[in-house]
Design a protein around this motif. Structure first.
Motif, short mmCIF file in Angstrom:
data_model
loop_
_atom_site.label_atom_id
_atom_site.label_comp_id
_atom_site.label_asym_id
_atom_site.label_seq_id
_atom_site.Cartn_x
_atom_site.Cartn_y
_atom_site.Cartn_z
N MET A 30 -79.93 -6.49 62.10
CA MET A 30 -81.08 -6.07 61.96
C MET A 30 -81.71 -7.04 60.87
O MET A 30 -81.46 -6.59 59.76
N PRO A 31 -82.44 -8.13 61.34
CA PRO A 31 -83.19 -8.91 60.33
C PRO A 31 -84.22 -8.20 59.36
O PRO A 31 -85.07 -7.47 60.07
N THR A 32 -84.18 -8.68 58.21
CA THR A 32 -85.04 -8.29 57.45
C THR A 32 -86.27 -9.17 57.13
O THR A 32 -86.05 -10.30 57.18
N ILE A 33 -87.47 -8.58 57.64
CA ILE A 33 -88.90 -9.37 57.65
C ILE A 33 -89.37 -9.28 56.17
O ILE A 33 -89.96 -10.54 55.80
N LEU A 34 -89.24 -8.33 55.28
CA LEU A 34 -89.98 -8.22 54.17
C LEU A 34 -89.35 -7.25 53.17
O LEU A 34 -88.76 -6.32 53.70
N ARG A 35 -89.40 -7.57 51.83
CA ARG A 35 -88.84 -6.77 50.84
C ARG A 35 -90.31 -6.71 49.80
O ARG A 35 -90.41 -7.72 49.38
N VAL A 36 -90.77 -5.45 49.72
CA VAL A 36 -91.70 -5.12 48.89
C VAL A 36 -91.79 -3.66 48.23
O VAL A 36 -91.53 -3.01 48.84
N ASP A 37 -92.19 -3.82 46.95
CA ASP A 37 -92.11 -2.49 46.11
C ASP A 37 -90.98 -1.64 46.31
O ASP A 37 -91.09 -0.51 46.31
N GLY A 38 -89.86 -2.29 46.50
CA GLY A 38 -88.57 -1.48 46.88
C GLY A 38 -88.58 -1.02 48.25
O GLY A 38 -87.28 -0.58 48.64
N PHE A 39 -89.30 -1.36 49.10
CA PHE A 39 -89.02 -1.02 50.52
C PHE A 39 -88.31 -2.26 51.29
O PHE A 39 -88.78 -3.53 50.96
N ARG A 40 -87.48 -2.22 52.08
CA ARG A 40 -87.08 -3.13 53.00
C ARG A 40 -87.53 -2.91 54.44
O ARG A 40 -87.36 -1.86 54.91
N VAL A 41 -88.25 -3.93 54.86
CA VAL A 41 -88.86 -3.79 56.27
C VAL A 41 -88.14 -4.51 57.35
O VAL A 41 -87.89 -5.82 56.98
N TYR A 42 -87.63 -3.87 58.39
CA TYR A 42 -86.56 -4.96 59.26
C TYR A 42 -86.89 -4.31 60.68
O TYR A 42 -87.58 -3.38 60.71
N PHE A 43 -86.26 -4.72 61.63
CA PHE A 43 -86.37 -4.45 63.11
C PHE A 43 -85.10 -4.74 63.43
O PHE A 43 -83.96 -5.41 62.95
N TRP A 44 -84.62 -3.96 64.58
CA TRP A 44 -83.40 -4.17 65.28
C TRP A 44 -83.64 -5.24 66.49
O TRP A 44 -84.56 -5.18 66.95
N SER A 45 -82.63 -5.83 66.76
CA SER A 45 -83.09 -7.16 67.51
C SER A 45 -83.04 -6.60 69.05
O SER A 45 -83.61 -7.29 70.00
N HIS A 46 -82.33 -5.31 69.35
CA HIS A 46 -82.36 -5.23 70.75
C HIS A 46 -82.68 -3.51 70.71
O HIS A 46 -81.90 -2.65 70.68
N GLU A 47 -84.01 -3.22 70.96
CA GLU A 47 -84.50 -1.96 71.16
C GLU A 47 -85.57 -1.90 72.48
O GLU A 47 -86.66 -1.79 72.21
N PRO A 48 -84.90 -2.06 73.53
CA PRO A 48 -85.62 -2.15 74.76
C PRO A 48 -86.54 -0.93 75.20
O PRO A 48 -86.13 0.23 74.61
N ASN A 49 -87.59 -1.03 75.77
CA ASN A 49 -88.41 0.33 76.41
C ASN A 49 -89.09 0.90 75.03
O ASN A 49 -89.50 1.94 75.23
N GLU A 50 -89.43 0.18 73.94
CA GLU A 50 -90.15 0.75 72.92
C GLU A 50 -91.17 -0.26 72.73
O GLU A 50 -91.07 -1.55 72.52
#
Length: 71
Positions: free
Chosen positions: A1-21
């Motif tokens: 789950m790569p982290t894209i951004l950290r800001v104001d205490g939030f960690r923003v990330y995505f899962w590398s394999h979530e098909p059909n979404e």
């Protein structure tokens, strides 16, 4: 789950394999978690964030939407 951004205490990330979404990101902070669709920006799910935090999250995602979509 790569982290894209950290800001104001939030960690923003995505899962590398979530098909059909559609494109989306996950956000975590202090034990709470949310999932936000990117086109259009809207809340998909919430586990523990209060209303104020959800407003902050949606503004944050809108502000960084181009970067998040690129990632």
């Amino acid at each position: 789950m790569p982290t894209i951004l950290r800001v104001d205490g939030f960690r923003v990330y995505f899962w590398s394999h979530e098909p059909n979404e559609p494109p989306h990101v996950h956000l975590d902070k202090g034990g709470a978690s949310a999932k936000v669709w990117l086109e259009p920006v809207r809340l998909a799910s919430n586990a523990g964030f209060v209303a104020h935090d959800l407003g902050v999250i949606l503004r944050l995602v809108r502000h960084h939407q181009p970067r998040l979509l690129e990632a």
